[in-house]
Design a protein around this motif. Structure first.
Motif, short mmCIF file in Angstrom:
data_model
loop_
_atom_site.label_atom_id
_atom_site.label_comp_id
_atom_site.label_asym_id
_atom_site.label_seq_id
_atom_site.Cartn_x
_atom_site.Cartn_y
_atom_site.Cartn_z
N PHE A 127 32.52 45.89 41.35
CA PHE A 127 33.77 45.52 40.68
C PHE A 127 34.97 45.97 41.49
O PHE A 127 35.91 45.21 41.74
N ARG A 128 34.92 47.23 41.96
CA ARG A 128 36.05 47.73 42.76
C ARG A 128 36.16 46.97 44.08
O ARG A 128 37.25 46.73 44.58
N PHE A 129 34.99 46.56 44.64
CA PHE A 129 35.01 45.80 45.90
C PHE A 129 35.68 44.44 45.68
O PHE A 129 36.47 43.99 46.51
N ILE A 130 35.37 43.79 44.55
CA ILE A 130 35.97 42.49 44.27
C ILE A 130 37.47 42.63 44.04
O ILE A 130 38.26 41.78 44.43
N VAL A 131 37.89 43.76 43.42
CA VAL A 131 39.32 44.00 43.25
C VAL A 131 40.00 44.22 44.60
O VAL A 131 41.14 43.83 44.82
N TYR A 132 39.24 44.80 45.56
CA TYR A 132 39.80 45.11 46.89
C TYR A 132 40.06 43.85 47.70
O TYR A 132 40.98 43.81 48.51
N ILE A 133 39.24 42.78 47.46
CA ILE A 133 39.32 41.60 48.31
C ILE A 133 40.69 40.89 48.26
O ILE A 133 41.23 40.56 49.32
N PRO A 134 41.31 40.66 47.07
CA PRO A 134 42.62 40.00 47.10
C PRO A 134 43.68 40.78 47.86
O PRO A 134 44.49 40.19 48.59
N TRP A 135 43.64 42.12 47.75
CA TRP A 135 44.59 42.92 48.52
C TRP A 135 44.36 42.73 50.01
O TRP A 135 45.30 42.58 50.80
N LEU A 136 43.07 42.67 50.42
CA LEU A 136 42.74 42.48 51.83
C LEU A 136 43.24 41.12 52.32
O LEU A 136 43.80 41.02 53.41
N ILE A 137 43.07 40.08 51.48
CA ILE A 137 43.51 38.75 51.89
C ILE A 137 45.02 38.72 52.03
O ILE A 137 45.57 38.12 52.96
N TYR A 138 45.72 39.42 51.11
CA TYR A 138 47.18 39.50 51.22
C TYR A 138 47.59 40.17 52.52
O TYR A 138 48.48 39.69 53.24
N GLN A 139 46.92 41.28 52.87
CA GLN A 139 47.22 41.97 54.12
C GLN A 139 46.94 41.07 55.33
O GLN A 139 47.72 41.02 56.28
N ILE A 140 45.79 40.34 55.28
CA ILE A 140 45.44 39.44 56.37
C ILE A 140 46.53 38.40 56.55
O ILE A 140 46.95 38.09 57.67
N PHE A 141 47.03 37.88 55.43
CA PHE A 141 48.04 36.84 55.49
C PHE A 141 49.33 37.36 56.13
O PHE A 141 49.88 36.74 57.04
#
Lengths: 189, 99, 110
Positions: A88-102
């Motif tokens: 669950f925490r990993f899935i929450v982490y993914i949108p933040w990572l995508i924002y940083q990637i962008f």
């Protein structure tokens, strides 16, 4: 082996490495086999796209065989009770990572199309020591660093030594920083 | 809409031509590997675009998936293979200077 | 709907173009990896989202499975692209390639 322990600063690092190597012997836990089986089954259903008895039976047989032999490749030392929270925490982490990637992609795009690019970039290799201990968290952290443009992981060891190639000042300044804290929080390291 | 996809795939082909320059003339072997990797990841997108243009996405998506896998394995194998050969990486200009 | 698809696809194509031009323009092997490995990943992400949206525009089970397969490609590329990049960097380091820096460039010009 001697190379890795010779590098380490503190004596507990060497002891930790020996511990880790002994833990990852060839024992197979039943829970990791079951979790691997369900992941493989989901991929089978998605790829075949057919729901009749024949195809599902074929999928169950082949997933079971692969899960039995190769379960230790995907998960080692799996503790089943902690798994849902970690995921669950990993899935929450993914949108933040995508924002940083962008954000970082736009920065690299600006660098690429800048006419005087050679004056702007300043490649250098940064070395730092991370607090992360588990293999999984080190893997996630190294892959996150590489996915964020402007930085590439050159080497990462089990002991937490990182070497990162950064393309300019602003990309290198943010390391290890917030990303390490977030990865630490996911895996409770 | 179909026209737009057609022009997008033509543009993608043009971009692949640019990457091909690095794959052919790259000074070191690893530069060529980067060029090949870039072309491969663009091909994955191009295959699905072709599928949409011909209205057969459900067939082309499997090909694209297999191509993504194959691209990854090819890059991994080539980089593992080439790291054992020494002296292959000297840039031509530097070796000319030494002489 | 089609406006959103066109915007996503155009953004992806811009990322792809940036990656290709970056491969040509950057000075050495290590810095070429930055646009090659990651602008391509971002471009693929944007393009695939646009194409998945276009696929489930007419909604039924077959189209849903096709769109999920496209998303599976994106997940797969996000997992493997850092590994491929790391393999190439590792090969370069073991072969002893020196990274390009500003100081070295100035010394060469003297």
């Amino acid at each position: 082996m001697t190379d890795l322990t010779g590098d380490s600063q503190k004596p507990d690092d060497a002891a930790y490495l020996v511990d880790e190597l002994e833990n990852t012997s060839h024992k197979k836990s039943i829970s990791s086999i079951i979790v691997t089986f369900f992941i493989l089954m989901a991929i089978w259903v998605l790829l075949s796209g057919k729901f009749d008895t024949f195809h599902i039976t074929l999928g169950i047989i082949s997933s079971a065989i692969i899960a039995f032999f190769f379960s230790d490749l995907l998960f080692r030392n799996l503790i089943l009770g902690r798994l849902p929270r970690v995921w669950f925490r990993f899935i929450v982490y993914i949108p933040w990572l995508i924002y940083q990637i962008f954000l970082a992609n736009i920065h690299v795009l600006y660098l690429v199309f800048h006419p005087r690019m050679l004056e702007l970039i300043d490649p250098k290799i940064i070395e730092f020591r991370s607090k992360l201990k588990k293999e999984m968290s080190i893997l996630t952290f190294a892959n996150s660093i590489t996915l964020t443009p402007g930085t590439i992981t050159v080497s990462a060891t089990v002991l937490g030594k990182f070497a990162v190639h950064a393309i300019d000042e602003t990309s290198g300044r943010a390391l290890p920083g917030e990303m390490e804290k977030r990865v630490e929080r996911i895996f409770e390291d | 809409m179909d026209d737009f996809f057609l022009y997008a795939s033509l543009f993608l082909c043009l971009i692949m031509m640019i990457s091909l320059y690095r794959a052919v003339f790259g000074p070191t072997v690893l530069d060529r590997l980067i060029g090949v990797n870039a072309i491969g990841s663009k091909t994955t997108a191009l295959l699905i675009l072709i599928g949409i243009i011909y209205h057969r996405v459900e067939m082309f998506v499997d090909i694209a998936l297999a191509y993504a896998l194959l691209n990854f394995i090819a890059v991994l194998a080539a980089s593992r293979y080439f790291q054992k050969i020494k002296g292959l990486y000297d840039e031509p200009q530097e070796s000319l200077k030494r002489k | 709907m089609s406006v959103i698809i066109i915007i996503f696809l155009a953004t992806g194509l811009v990322f792809f173009a940036g990656g290709a031009i970056g491969i040509i323009r950057f000075p050495d092997f290590y810095s070429r990896l930055h646009p090659a490995g990651k602008l391509d990943t971002a471009g693929l992400f944007m393009t695939m989202i646009a194409l998945a949206l276009y696929t489930i525009y007419e909604f039924n089970v077959d189209n849903l499975i096709t769109a999920l397969k496209i998303i599976l490609i994106v997940v797969f590329v996000f997992l493997t692209s850092p590994v491929a990049t790391h393999a190439i960097v590792d090969a370069g380091v073991r072969a002893g390639l020196k990274p390009w820096t500003k100081e070295k460039e100035k010394e060469d010009n003297k």
